[in-house]
Design an enzyme around this catalytic site. Sequence first.
Site, PDB file in Angstrom:
ATOM      1  N   TYR A  10     -17.967   7.872  35.450  1.00  0.00           N
ATOM      2  CA  TYR A  10     -18.018   9.217  34.879  1.00  0.00           C
ATOM      3  C   TYR A  10     -18.984   9.234  33.698  1.00  0.00           C
ATOM      4  CZ  TYR A  10     -13.831  10.931  37.367  1.00  0.00           C
ATOM      5  OH  TYR A  10     -12.932  11.338  38.318  1.00  0.00           O
ATOM      6  N   ASP A  66     -10.603  17.539  37.618  1.00  0.00           N
ATOM      7  CA  ASP A  66      -9.748  18.602  37.098  1.00  0.00           C
ATOM      8  C   ASP A  66     -10.498  19.928  36.993  1.00  0.00           C
ATOM      9  OD1 ASP A  66      -7.626  16.812  36.743  1.00  0.00           O
ATOM     10  OD2 ASP A  66      -8.345  16.238  34.746  1.00  0.00           O
TER      11      ASP A  66
END
Length: 258
Positions: free
Chosen positions: A110, A52
């Site tokens: 992540y 994002d």
Amino acid sequence: MKNYLLQIEYFGKNYCGWQRQSHSLSVQEELEKALSKIANQNIEVTCAGRTDTGVHATSQIVNFYSNAYRPLSAWQRGVNALLPQDIKILAVQQVNNNFNSRFTAINRTYNYIIYNSATSSPIFAEHCLWENRELDIDKMNQACEYLLGEQDFSSFRSSQCQSNTPFRNIQKAEFIKQGSFIVFEVVGNAFLHHMIRNLVGSLLKVGLGFESPEWIKVVLEAKDRTQAAETAKAHGLYFVGVEYPEFSFKRQIIKLFC
């Protein structure tokens, strides 16, 4: 026609995210523009995980097809010379034509980095979330136990999420303290829009003592985004690894800091 794999690092501050957008600059657009110039033909890429706005990557994996003959060094050094300083190719290799960086992936990793100190750091301000209050790592890790396995993560998906299913399989979720840094490492088959940042926002409430570890289980079972905490800021999140059947790529961000 050959299929090439690229390992990419980028700093996401100046981009609207990975995916090409008509209104804003994206990492995908910059990479495709540079690749197309070296190939002297239009190149379109596929990535392992679409990050994002403001999110970074130390090991994004990309693949593309081209019938233009270029040595591997041209795909790396030549393209890097055309890319901005905040996007670089770390490695390149030719792969089987059936390889797809997104759909061949088994899992993705992540890291979310928290700088836990009484005073903010001018150096790390754009690289980590600063939290000046003491965090209880043990309670945060207790809460993480409720996230493991295949579950409905509706409570942690954004209202803009376009996934057909809220179910995701989390294999690892753990906080590790290294000096003033606290690293949240999460491994899963895939993630919903804003899912990791929403998880971090709620886990911080546990770490600060506002909620118990069991509260995370209650939020999960509610399947209601309004029951979870606010979304953690984007600049602390890093895409750091992907595992495939034949090989894996991982560059933990904290190892670059320390």
